[in-house]
Design a protein around this motif. Structure first.
Motif, PDB file in Angstrom:
ATOM      1  N   ARG A 465       0.798  -1.171   0.081  1.00 17.40           N
ATOM      2  CA  ARG A 465       0.156  -0.042   0.108  1.00 17.40           C
ATOM      3  C   ARG A 465       0.756   1.128   0.119  1.00 17.40           C
ATOM      4  N   SER A 468       2.519   1.593  -3.633  1.00 17.06           N
ATOM      5  CA  SER A 468       1.807   1.790  -4.885  1.00 17.06           C
ATOM      6  C   SER A 468       1.656   2.848  -5.417  1.00 17.06           C
ATOM      7  N   ARG A 472       3.286   2.880  -9.432  1.00 19.82           N
ATOM      8  CA  ARG A 472       2.475   3.271 -10.523  1.00 19.82           C
ATOM      9  C   ARG A 472       3.227   4.254 -11.315  1.00 19.82           C
ATOM     10  N   ILE A 478      -0.990  -1.847  -8.820  1.00 23.69           N
ATOM     11  CA  ILE A 478      -1.041  -2.747  -7.791  1.00 23.69           C
ATOM     12  C   ILE A 478      -2.436  -2.367  -6.932  1.00 23.69           C
TER      13      ILE A 478
END
Length: 573
Positions: A465, A468, A472, A478
């Motif tokens: 998390r 991500s 990206r 993700i």
């Protein structure tokens, strides 16, 4: 018959704290009446604290009721020719605090910067409590009593100079050793962003090797907006310390960080975009003081201290280069040069903000990146800076990608995911446990045993998390969710979805189309009831002790540095 009940000897000072037989009011009551008789306005702020605004030596000043002991003692002595005892002062403050909390209005208080009625207000922090009002027409200096907002002067705050027109922010660049043109634009952009308290605030990172003048550059930025003693601090010990420092200043500066622990990274994120910080109130078990604060934060470091994507999303890294030995100058010489140009630099910054306020309603972004408030505000200032529309959004995107690169370089998990995806590996709705097993195989035994590699499914989920947004930016998607087959367990999908150039977040896309309408020249006026020596206002950067009334007309221009033509200055004594 003797009375064995013990008696307490009476302190003569206590007599002042009780009414005498003739009905003379106690010292505490006298103090309350004296304060009210001075025209004190008692009120409370949104943080539930009691405040008082009162004229002291002809100047309206605002202070917490809890910190009025010295003023109260002075007032009582001048009225009675006697010193008030401590208990009387404490009792009087209790009464005044109750009146402020239960009978007074709720009025917000600010430190250094505020906004109201479409204008910005900058507290110069001077002994005469002068305020700069910045509006779409221009700016002017007014007494605190004329401002619609209330400011505090916390301990450690120092004064800004009286701003002067006719300056150019480009003059500041001569004192800096920046790596690139992008770094200069980032610095100017965050300077402008720091002047608007209504938007999220930047996290400013000064990076460079030893000898690159990171500390000195950060001190200059701090002095231009929010000077204080000390200008920069060491890493805060805990969130309590950070909350107090944010309460007592505007631009937070931390020097020579060698790391940024997770708790500090999270706290800085909340401070940047606005959020609550709390600390336990002294001498209590369960009472806490809540601070709802938004502040710009400035860090200097040799190493990359931004290792989490949420902080990288808010960070503007400004790179500095080492100063050659034949170009080094004594710090005293640099300080003197900066102080000489500081009044006009501040005036130039105010010119730009006045123009931005005027253009802001017509400034629109085609897409809103993260920190969209900063993007739109600085875009509105671009004409005054002489920049092409969309310049700053491009600068923001470049800065974000550099910050994400640093996050990825600091994470062994990110390196493993990138290598696996580049090799064609994908995961489609797999549990965190299964994903961890696969990643261990991809990483190899040596890397998977490292301390910073996830040890269990929960740790992996948290790290994914966090990573991500940075992944990206490299074109790796993700996603997490749940399926009927896994019940309440989360599943993860990781795949490469596009080239890096197209991998920007949907909200972070290309430069905007801006429709900046032509605007009338901004007029700048400095006008209150302040005594002055006209010789000090000659426009040459000299100091201004005080002024009675000054009117300045300074049109904004997009040419050159964007600070307008030479102003016409009128001095009226």
């Amino acid at each position: 018959m003797s009375n064995d009940t013990p008696t307490r000897s009476r302190d003569p000072e206590d007599e002042d704290d009780e009414a005498d037989d003739g009905g003379r009011p106690s010292a505490a009551t006298q103090i309350v009446r004296l304060v009210l008789g001075e025209g004190a306005e008692l009120f409370h702020a949104t943080d539930g604290q009691a405040y008082m605004t009162i004229q002291i030596d002809g100047v309206a000043q605002t202070m917490p009721v809890k910190k009025t002991s010295t003023f109260i003692k002075r007032l009582y002595y001048e009225a009675t020719d006697k010193a008030a005892n401590s208990q009387a002062v404490t009792d009087a403050k209790g009464v005044l605090e109750g009146m402020a909390l239960y009978s007074g209005d709720e009025i917000p208080v600010y430190t250094r910067l505020a906004s109201a009625n479409g204008n910005l207000y900058l507290d110069l922090g001077q002994e005469d409590w002068l305020i700069v009002e910045i509006g779409p027409p221009g700016w002017r200096v007014i007494p605190a009593a004329e401002a619609p907002v209330r400011f505090l002067h916390p301990r450690g705050m120092t004064a800004l100079p009286l701003p002067l027109p006719g300056g150019d922010l480009a003059d500041l660049r001569r004192l800096l050793h920046l790596k690139s043109e992008d770094d200069w634009r980032r610095l100017v952009g965050v300077l402008v962003a720091c002047m608007n308290p209504d938007i999220e605030q930047p996290v400013i990172i000064f990076a460079g090797e030893p000898g690159a003048s990171k500390t000195t550059t950060a001190e200059r930025l701090k002095a231009l907006i929010d000077p204080a003693i000390p200008a920069l601090k060491s890493e805060p010990r805990n969130e309590d310390t950070l909350a107090i420092q944010a309460r007592n200043g505007w631009l937070l500066g931390y020097d020579n960080l060698s790391r940024c622990p997770d708790w500090l990274s999270d706290a800085i994120c909340r401070v940047s975009t606005g959020g609550g910080l709390s600390k336990r109130e002294l001498w209590t078990d369960d009472d806490e003081i809540i601070f709802d604060i938004r502040r710009p934060v400035m860090l200097t470091s040799i190493v990359d201290v931004v290792t989490r994507s949420d902080l990288a999303d808010r960070a503007f890294t400004i790179s500095l280069v080492q100063i050659p030995e034949d170009q080094r100058r004594p710090k005293q010489e640099i300080d003197a040069a900066f102080e000489a140009m500081q009044p006009k630099l501040l005036g130039a910054l105010l010119d730009i903000c006045a123009g931005a306020l005027q253009r802001l309603p017509e400034t629109h972004l085609a897409r809103s990146p993260r920190m969209a408030g900063i993007a739109r505000w600085v875009t509105a200032a671009e004409e005054g800076l002489g920049w092409a529309p969309g310049t700053f959004v491009t600068v923001m995107q470049n800065s974000k990608e550099e910050s994400f690169d640093a996050v990825i370089e600091a994470s062994i998990l990110a390196a493993v995911v990138i290598e696996a995806v580049e090799a064609g590996r994908t995961w489609d709705e797999v549990t965190a446990g299964a994903l961890l097993s696969d990643l261990r195989v991809c990483a190899g035994e040596g890397i998977s045993r490292r301390k910073d590699f996830p040890k269990n499914a929960g740790s992996l989920s948290g790290k994914l998390r966090t990573l991500s947004p940075a992944l990206r930016s490299k074109g790796i998607s993700i996603e997490s969710g749940q399926t009927a087959n896994t019940g309440s367990r989360k599943v993860w999908t990781i795949r490469k979805y596009c080239a890096k150039s197209d991998a920007r977040d949907a909200s972070d896309a290309e430069p905007m189309n801006t429709a900046l309408s032509s605007v009338a020249p901004a007029s700048i006026s400095v006008a209150p009831e302040i005594e002055s020596d006209a010789q000090n206002l000659n426009g040459d950067g000299g100091s201004v002790d005080s002024v009675d009334s000054v009117a300045v007309s300074a049109p904004l221009s997009s040419e050159g540095g964007g600070n307008g033509a030479a102003p016409r200055t009128e001095v009226r004594i």
